[in-house]
Design an enzyme around this catalytic site. Structure first.
Site, short mmCIF file in Angstrom:
data_model
loop_
_atom_site.label_atom_id
_atom_site.label_comp_id
_atom_site.label_asym_id
_atom_site.label_seq_id
_atom_site.Cartn_x
_atom_site.Cartn_y
_atom_site.Cartn_z
N ARG A 175 -9.20 1.58 9.38
CA ARG A 175 -8.86 0.20 9.73
C ARG A 175 -9.94 -0.48 10.56
O ARG A 175 -9.76 -1.63 10.94
CB ARG A 175 -7.57 0.19 10.53
CG ARG A 175 -6.31 -0.09 9.70
CD ARG A 175 -5.14 0.19 10.62
NE ARG A 175 -3.98 -0.61 10.44
CZ ARG A 175 -2.86 -0.17 9.86
NH1 ARG A 175 -2.82 1.01 9.31
NH2 ARG A 175 -1.80 -0.93 9.83
N LYS A 222 0.84 -1.22 0.00
CA LYS A 222 0.00 0.00 0.00
C LYS A 222 0.86 1.25 0.00
O LYS A 222 0.65 2.16 -0.78
CB LYS A 222 -0.88 0.08 1.26
CG LYS A 222 -1.90 -1.00 1.44
CD LYS A 222 -2.80 -0.68 2.63
CE LYS A 222 -2.10 -0.65 3.97
NZ LYS A 222 -1.62 -1.95 4.46
N ARG A 239 12.24 -6.36 5.41
CA ARG A 239 12.13 -4.96 4.98
C ARG A 239 13.13 -4.07 5.73
O ARG A 239 13.28 -4.20 6.94
CB ARG A 239 10.70 -4.47 5.24
CG ARG A 239 10.51 -2.99 5.00
CD ARG A 239 9.08 -2.66 4.79
NE ARG A 239 8.29 -2.67 6.03
CZ ARG A 239 7.03 -2.27 6.08
NH1 ARG A 239 6.42 -1.86 4.99
NH2 ARG A 239 6.36 -2.31 7.22
N ARG A 251 -0.28 -8.43 13.80
CA ARG A 251 -0.88 -7.40 12.93
C ARG A 251 -1.82 -8.04 11.90
O ARG A 251 -2.87 -7.48 11.57
CB ARG A 251 0.22 -6.58 12.23
CG ARG A 251 0.92 -5.62 13.19
CD ARG A 251 2.32 -5.25 12.72
NE ARG A 251 2.36 -4.45 11.52
CZ ARG A 251 3.43 -4.35 10.72
NH1 ARG A 251 4.54 -5.01 10.99
NH2 ARG A 251 3.38 -3.60 9.66
N ARG A 296 11.92 -1.74 11.11
CA ARG A 296 10.82 -1.31 11.98
C ARG A 296 10.64 -2.28 13.14
O ARG A 296 10.66 -3.49 12.95
CB ARG A 296 9.52 -1.24 11.17
CG ARG A 296 9.22 0.14 10.65
CD ARG A 296 8.03 0.15 9.74
NE ARG A 296 6.79 -0.30 10.35
CZ ARG A 296 5.60 -0.23 9.76
NH1 ARG A 296 5.49 0.29 8.55
NH2 ARG A 296 4.51 -0.66 10.36
P1 AMP Z 1 1.24 0.82 9.27
O1 AMP Z 1 2.45 1.65 9.02
O2 AMP Z 1 0.07 1.22 8.43
O3 AMP Z 1 1.53 -0.66 9.20
O4 AMP Z 1 0.80 1.11 10.79
C1 AMP Z 1 1.66 0.82 11.88
C2 AMP Z 1 0.89 0.83 13.19
O5 AMP Z 1 0.31 2.11 13.42
C3 AMP Z 1 -0.28 -0.14 13.26
O6 AMP Z 1 0.12 -1.46 13.61
C4 AMP Z 1 -1.14 0.51 14.36
O7 AMP Z 1 -0.58 0.29 15.65
C5 AMP Z 1 -0.96 1.98 14.05
N1 AMP Z 1 -2.00 2.47 13.09
C6 AMP Z 1 -1.78 2.95 11.83
N2 AMP Z 1 -2.92 3.30 11.23
C7 AMP Z 1 -3.91 3.05 12.13
C8 AMP Z 1 -5.33 3.17 12.10
N3 AMP Z 1 -5.98 3.63 11.03
N4 AMP Z 1 -6.02 2.80 13.21
C9 AMP Z 1 -5.40 2.34 14.31
N5 AMP Z 1 -4.06 2.15 14.40
C10 AMP Z 1 -3.32 2.53 13.32
#
Ligand code: AMP
Length: 217
Positions: free
Chosen positions: A88, A13, A127, A172, A161
Site C-alpha cells: 500500500r 479486491k 457492507r 481511507r 466493520r
Molecule cells: P483492508 O481490509 O485491506 O481494507 O484493510 C483494513 C485496514 O488495515 C487499513 O485501513 C489499514 O489500517 C490496515 N492495513 C491493511 N493492509 C495494510 C497495509 N498493506 N499497510 C498498512 N496498513 C494496512
C-alpha cells in the site's frame, strides 16, 4: 502464480481474490484480514494496530513488511498466492521486492481493479460480513437472507466493520490517493500492471480478470 490485487477499499479486491484463490488453488493473503483477526484476538500485534484500523490510517511499513515476510514462507504459499491489500506504499513494494529476491521468487502480475468513488462509498457503508466465514452481503445489492442465515455457512452473526462508516471510508480513500496510488507507477514501470473495471456483476469481473491475466477460468 504470484499476484497482487490492487485498488482502493471497496472495489472488490477481497471478493475477487477469494474466488480466484479457490479456482487457482493458491492462498489469498489479506493484510487487512490478518490485522483484524489480531485485533479481535487482542494479541500483541492487535493491540499495537487497532488504533490505525479504527482511524483508517496505514499501519507502519516495517510492521506490515515483516508480517508479509512470515506469510510468504508458509507451506501453503509455496505454489503461489494472491496479495490482497498489500503493498500500500512504495516502501512496502520495495520491501516486497527485497523479500522476493531473498526467496528467489518472481511476481507474475499486479491487477488493478477500479470503481467510481460514489459506488465505493455506497458499497462499503452497506457492507455486512458473516462473522463465521467472511461471506460478504450488502444491505442494498445482496441483503442478508430473510431467515437470517449465511448462504455459505449458515452463520447467524453479521458484522458491520468499524471502519466502514462514511467518515472513515473517506479517510481511507484519501490515504489511498496520498500514499497508495503511487505504487501503480512502481509496477507500471516494470510492465507488470493489468486493469479491470470492478463496477460490474461479480462473475463478469471474475471473467474479465481471467482474461486480463491470460489464464483459463
Ligand atoms: P483492508 O481490509 O485491506 O481494507 O484493510 C483494513 C485496514 O488495515 C487499513 O485501513 C489499514 O489500517 C490496515 N492495513 C491493511 N493492509 C495494510 C497495509 N498493506 N499497510 C498498512 N496498513 C494496512
Amino acid at each position: 502464480m504470484r499476484l497482487i490485487f490492487f485498488g482502493p477499499p471497496g472495489v472488490g479486491k477481497g471478493t475477487q481474490a477469494k474466488i480466484l484463490s479457490s479456482r487457482l488453488g493458491i492462498p489469498q493473503i489479506s493484510t487487512g484480514a490478518i490485522l483484524r483477526r489480531a485485533v479481535s484476538e487482542k494479541t500483541k500485534l492487535g493491540l499495537e494496530v487497532s488504533k490505525y484500523l479504527d482511524e483508517g490510517r496505514l499501519v507502519p511499513d516495517k510492521l506490515i513488511i515483516d508480517l508479509i515476510a512470515e506469510e510468504l514462507v508458509q507451506p501453503d504459499a509455496q505454489k503461489g498466492f494472491i496479495l490482497d491489500g498489500f503493498p500500500r506504499t512504495v516502501p512496502q513494494a520495495e520491501g516486497l521486492d527485497e523479500i522476493f529476491g531473498r526467496l528467489h521468487l518472481k511476481l507474475d502480475r499486479v491487477l488493478e481493479i477500479s470503481v467510481p468513488e460514489k459506488v465505493i462509498i455506497n458499497r462499503l457503508v452497506n457492507r455486512r460480513i458473516c462473522k463465521n466465514c467472511g461471506e460478504e452481503y450488502n444491505l442494498i445489492f445482496r441483503p442478508i437472507p430473510e431467515d437470517g442465515k449465511c448462504e455459505n455457512c449458515g452463520g447467524t452473526e453479521f458484522i458491520h466493520r468499524s471502519d466502514d462508516t462514511e467518515e472513515t471510508i473517506r479517510k481511507r480513500l484519501e490515504v489511498y490517493k496520498n500514499e497508495t496510488q503511487a505504487v501503480l507507477g512502481y509496477y507500471g514501470k516494470q510492465n507488470l500492471l493489468s486493469k479491470v473495471q470492478g463496477n460490474e456483476d461479480i462473475d463478469v469481473v471474475t471473467q474479465n480478470i481471467f482474461e486480463a491475466l491470460k489464464i483459463k477460468g
